[in-house]
Design a protein around this motif. Structure first.
Motif, short mmCIF file in Angstrom:
data_model
loop_
_atom_site.label_atom_id
_atom_site.label_comp_id
_atom_site.label_asym_id
_atom_site.label_seq_id
_atom_site.Cartn_x
_atom_site.Cartn_y
_atom_site.Cartn_z
N ARG A 419 0.84 -1.21 0.00
CA ARG A 419 0.00 0.00 0.00
C ARG A 419 0.88 1.26 0.00
O ARG A 419 0.58 2.24 -0.68
CB ARG A 419 -0.92 0.03 1.21
CG ARG A 419 -1.65 -1.25 1.54
CD ARG A 419 -2.55 -1.71 0.43
NE ARG A 419 -1.88 -2.57 -0.53
CZ ARG A 419 -2.47 -3.13 -1.58
NH1 ARG A 419 -3.74 -2.92 -1.81
NH2 ARG A 419 -1.80 -3.89 -2.40
N LEU A 420 1.96 1.20 0.79
CA LEU A 420 2.90 2.33 0.82
C LEU A 420 3.54 2.50 -0.56
O LEU A 420 3.65 3.62 -1.08
CB LEU A 420 3.97 2.08 1.88
CG LEU A 420 5.01 3.18 2.08
CD1 LEU A 420 4.36 4.45 2.62
CD2 LEU A 420 6.11 2.71 3.04
N SER A 421 3.96 1.40 -1.14
CA SER A 421 4.57 1.42 -2.46
C SER A 421 3.60 1.97 -3.50
O SER A 421 3.96 2.82 -4.33
CB SER A 421 5.01 0.01 -2.86
OG SER A 421 5.49 -0.03 -4.17
N ALA A 422 2.35 1.50 -3.45
CA ALA A 422 1.36 1.95 -4.42
C ALA A 422 1.00 3.42 -4.23
O ALA A 422 0.64 4.10 -5.18
CB ALA A 422 0.10 1.08 -4.32
N THR A 423 1.09 3.90 -2.98
CA THR A 423 0.84 5.32 -2.71
C THR A 423 1.79 6.18 -3.52
O THR A 423 1.38 7.13 -4.20
CB THR A 423 1.02 5.63 -1.21
OG1 THR A 423 0.10 4.85 -0.45
CG2 THR A 423 0.79 7.11 -0.93
N PHE A 424 3.08 5.85 -3.48
CA PHE A 424 4.06 6.63 -4.21
C PHE A 424 4.12 6.25 -5.68
O PHE A 424 4.56 7.04 -6.52
CB PHE A 424 5.44 6.47 -3.56
CG PHE A 424 5.53 7.13 -2.21
CD1 PHE A 424 5.67 8.50 -2.11
CD2 PHE A 424 5.43 6.39 -1.05
CE1 PHE A 424 5.73 9.13 -0.87
CE2 PHE A 424 5.49 7.00 0.20
CZ PHE A 424 5.64 8.38 0.29
N SER A 425 3.65 5.03 -6.00
CA SER A 425 3.68 4.61 -7.41
C SER A 425 2.78 5.49 -8.25
O SER A 425 3.04 5.70 -9.44
CB SER A 425 3.26 3.14 -7.55
OG SER A 425 1.86 2.98 -7.40
#
Length: 471
Positions: A419-425
């Motif tokens: 979720r953190l990764s997808a936030t910045f993705s």
């Protein structure tokens, strides 16, 4: 490190016989129609979670047309662009999985399954009424929190209701049913986003239709029992055995276990494991492995799934046509997990994940270079099939490696990294799209998938055929 070894370390002393007895009897249950009905009911509830999650990409062109958000922004962290909408969704998912995953461990799978769904449904309905980008992003963030809690709860729930020999198939069927929501939301977006029925913008209708349909959850919850393993781990052994007996009797195995007629084991509550304990042995290596995995896999999955219509527009295809093509591609979401069910329990999860990621690289780079609509659709379907195969495998994998007492919290912790990764993705993909085009986006996805392949093949534990919470 084996799953059995992990669970043994969790016991911190003599193993409580109640939960172990329940685990053994659950493992011995046949794959009956009743067990599959429970999987289907949970999956139907998850349909609304997937609908709400995937509408992020499908209503993006409509948000752009309405003037609320733009496709790209001048600033990297531009909060007036589609990237910010994607980021708000996954920031909420991060909060829900990282900070609130413990709720299902504390209050039970059944209760959180119900109320998390209602929470994010209400937030989505309010979001559909917003007229400013700030209000839109705020309520999307709040909806994301509910989605995050729901995802973790459903994974833990299914893991604890089916024996290991059918868990891979159960998750494949689960994903297939939940992903039926993708072609539904894709069709509604294709139909409604270019329009404004009764003077209301089409993207708002897409959001409100999903929110209204989710009220079916009040019916579904009436047919779902609480997890017997969760009850036993919280000292509610009598209730756990009553539910277990019901499950066995409906499967025709009520008398299959001699221990069922004996005095039930004394209720014992397992020593509590705190959040900080997850960063110490025997859990640390698993937590680190799955954190790295989730940080990278999100780029492969959501870097494509949330940007399909936008990527097609950037390749010169009109908004209406891009939504039409996306609708066709979306049919791969429910179909491919069903096909994967044929081999779901024949191979270790880590090998299925690794092969799927390699295929994502191949089909992703092909998608980036092709321009012919028919070939784009074929590549999109194959890429989606690989993404969903990876998805069902890791949803099962990252729940069954942790013990019942902390299953939701631990899997929520590692899952929150995606979720953190997808936030910045959202911001990174928007930036790459602006600077390097569609090819740059898939170059980024390739690097992420290679890291996943290396991590899984070298460090992933074997889980196939191993029971939950046994010593």
């Amino acid at each position: 490190m084996s799953v059995v070894g992990i669970d043994t370390g969790f016991e911190l002393g003599a193993a409580p016989s109640g939960p172990d007895e329940i685990s053994r009897r659950l493992e011995a249950m046949p794959a009956t129609g009743h067990v599959w009905r429970l999987v289907i009911l949970l999956s139907l509830g998850g349909c609304f979670e997937i609908y709400d999650l995937f509408l992020t990409g499908y209503i993006a062109p409509g948000l752009g047309r309405s003037g609320l958000l733009s496709t790209t922004t001048q600033a990297f962290f531009g909060f007036s662009g589609i990237g910010a909408f994607v980021a708000a969704t996954f920031a909420g998912l991060f909060v829900g999985t990282f900070f609130l995953g413990f709720l299902a461990d504390r209050f039970g799978r059944r209760a959180i399954f119900t109320y998390a769904l209602l929470g994010y449904t209400a937030a989505s309905a309010i979001m559909a009424c917003q007229t400013s980008s700030g209000g839109l992003l705020l309520w999307r963030f709040l909806a994301g929190i509910g989605i995050g809690i729901e995802i973790i709860t459903i994974d833990a729930y299914i893991t604890e209701l089916v024996p290991s020999r059918m868990r891979g198939r159960a998750f494949a069927v689960n994903q297939a049913i939940m992903f039926v929501a993708v072609p539904v939301v894709a069709f509604l977006a294709w139909w409604l986003v270019p329009l404004a029925p009764y003077g209301v913008e089409g993207w708002r209708w897409v959001v409100l239709i999903g929110a209204a349909a989710s009220m079916i959850i009040w019916v579904l919850r009436l047919f779902l029992p609480e997890s017997p393993l969760w009850l036993a781990r919280h000292g509610r052994t009598d209730e756990a055995f009553r539910i277990l007996t019901t499950l066995e009797s409906r499967g025709g195995s009520a008398t299959a276990s001699p221990s069922a007629s004996l005095a039930r084991p004394t209720a014992q509550i397992t020593a509590r494991v705190g959040f900080a304990d997850l960063f110490r042995p025997p859990y640390l290596s698993l937590v680190v492995l799955f954190m790295v995995f989730n940080l990278c896999q999100a780029f492969g999955f959501y870097g494509f799934a949330n940007w399909v219509p936008t990527l097609l527009v950037e390749k010169g295809i009109t908004v209406t046509k891009s939504l039409q093509y996306s609708f066709i591609v979306a049919f791969a979401y429910p179909i491919s997990p069903l096909l994967a069910a044929s081999f779901a329990d024949k191979f270790e999860r880590r090998w299925i994940i690794a092969v799927a990621c390699l295929a994502i690289i191949v089909f992703g780079m092909a998608f980036a270079q092709l321009t012919e609509p028919a070939l784009l659709i074929v590549c999109g379907v194959l890429l989606t099939a690989c993404n969903t195969t990876m998805s069902y495998a890791y949803h099962a994998y990252q729940t069954e490696v942790f013990p019942t007492q902390i299953r939701a919290q631990a899997s929520g912790l590692v899952y929150s990294m995606s979720r953190l990764s997808a936030t910045f993705s959202g911001f990174i993909v928007a930036y790459m799209l602006k600077e390097a085009g569609v090819m740059g986006v898939f170059g980024l996805i390739t690097v992420a998938m290679l890291i996943v392949v290396i991590a899984m093949t070298l460090f992933g534990p074997n889980v196939r055929g191993k029971a939950l919470d046994t010593v």
